[in-house]
Design an enzyme around this catalytic site. Sequence first.
Site, PDB file in Angstrom:
ATOM      1  N   GLY A 104     -13.060  -4.238   0.269  1.00 20.72           N
ATOM      2  CA  GLY A 104     -14.594  -4.172   0.538  1.00 20.72           C
ATOM      3  C   GLY A 104     -15.037  -3.017  -0.761  1.00 20.72           C
ATOM      4  N   LYS A 137     -18.787 -18.767  -0.103  1.00 20.01           N
ATOM      5  CA  LYS A 137     -20.146 -18.615   0.145  1.00 20.01           C
ATOM      6  C   LYS A 137     -20.990 -17.876  -1.158  1.00 20.01           C
ATOM      7  CE  LYS A 137     -20.255 -18.859   5.092  1.00 20.01           C
ATOM      8  NZ  LYS A 137     -20.489 -18.069   6.212  1.00 20.01           N
ATOM      9  N   ARG A 139       0.624  -1.262  -0.069  1.00 13.14           N
ATOM     10  CA  ARG A 139       0.034  -0.027   0.003  1.00 13.14           C
ATOM     11  C   ARG A 139       0.775   1.292   0.004  1.00 13.14           C
ATOM     12  NH1 ARG A 139      -4.982  -2.212   4.000  1.00 13.14           N
ATOM     13  NH2 ARG A 139      -6.187  -2.928   2.449  1.00 13.14           N
ATOM     14  N   GLY A 188      -9.777  -9.946  -1.270  1.00 15.70           N
ATOM     15  CA  GLY A 188      -8.694 -10.197  -0.377  1.00 15.70           C
ATOM     16  C   GLY A 188      -8.016 -11.672  -0.735  1.00 15.70           C
TER      17      GLY A 188
END
Length: 395
Positions: free
Chosen positions: A376, A197, A35, A353
């Site tokens: 996100g 999921k 980052r 991620g």
Amino acid sequence: MRTLNDFNFKNKKALIRVDFNVPLDADFNVTDTTRIQAAKPTIIKILEDGGSCILMSHLGRPKGVQDQFSLKHIVSKVEDIIGVETQFVADCIGEDSVTAAANLEPGKILILENLRFHEEETNGDHAFAEKLAKLGDIYVNDAFGTAHRAHASTTIIAQFFPEKKCFGYLLEQEIKSIDKVMKTGEKPVLAVLGGAKVSSKITIIENILDKVDHLIIGGGMTFTFIKAQGGNVGDSICEDDKMDLALEILKQAKAKNVQVHLPVDVIAANAFSNDADTQVVDVTNIPDGWQGLDAGPKSIALNHDVVMQSKTILWNGPLGVFEMENFAKGTIELGNSIVEATKNGAFSLVGGGDSVAAVKQFGFEDKVSYVSTGGGAMLESLEGKTLPGIAAILE
């Protein structure tokens, strides 16, 4: 879209929201500098113009002031990476920060203390944002990882710079990469969605069905689709309450002419362990007591064919339990296929991620077109949401 190139920063103080929420070890050494490296081009452009940089960021989720979350721990690493003397001030607002910012000379960098030491940051407090705004002349948002949060430093602050706000290079690149997949990508467009999921990917799937030609579904969520269609998934992970939804997704895809590619075979194991016994089985006929933990050889070959005919590729989520060596092959081979397609001229975007972790672990990072820095934020963009940090610059 206002970007860095629309401004000359000579003798200007750029107030830059960066995402320096980096991992630290027990001795406060930065263990992953991605980052910080990502913010470097923006910082260098401003310094080379003859401006100075005031960097603001959060680190972790502190409860009030906590030393282990102080940005003082990363100052020397920032100095190493940018190659410029870097100062630090032990608060982000108040007299000391005002003085430090006022005295900052062109060509120098100042890091403010952790924004989240003040709860006003996450509350999106107007007065707090105004105090931050007074420190700089031009506001630059270069923190894609927090663009989905309406915090004081990512969103509210922009209103104090009506004509003097812009995207940094990193945020600009993120926006363009996502637009390339969602709006302007050359067809055929492929989305590869993996992970455990269905429930965590529903909104993404529903939003991208209008944009893609092919959808590869892999990872644990495969088994909800297979069981919904009458297959036997043994002890594999499965969301029984999402089976109707899985069938509805397949129906919508068919109506929109999207080809859905589910695995045809899997590597099944008799325990969730790298040392478990394994066998290759038909995905619709996994024996009781066994669970699918990776894509099988036929599925890998089919995925390769789909990837090779695609011109725009989005990859979000692994195809197996790649953290275990014996169940990493599906994810690795998918990466190899995407790298090959990219070499042949396809545009490839990796985000989210686990897929970002996988491309780093297996050395694909510099061989795909773009690796997103925001988990996100990337997912919410793919869901079709307008991110508040981006909207604030566009207003």
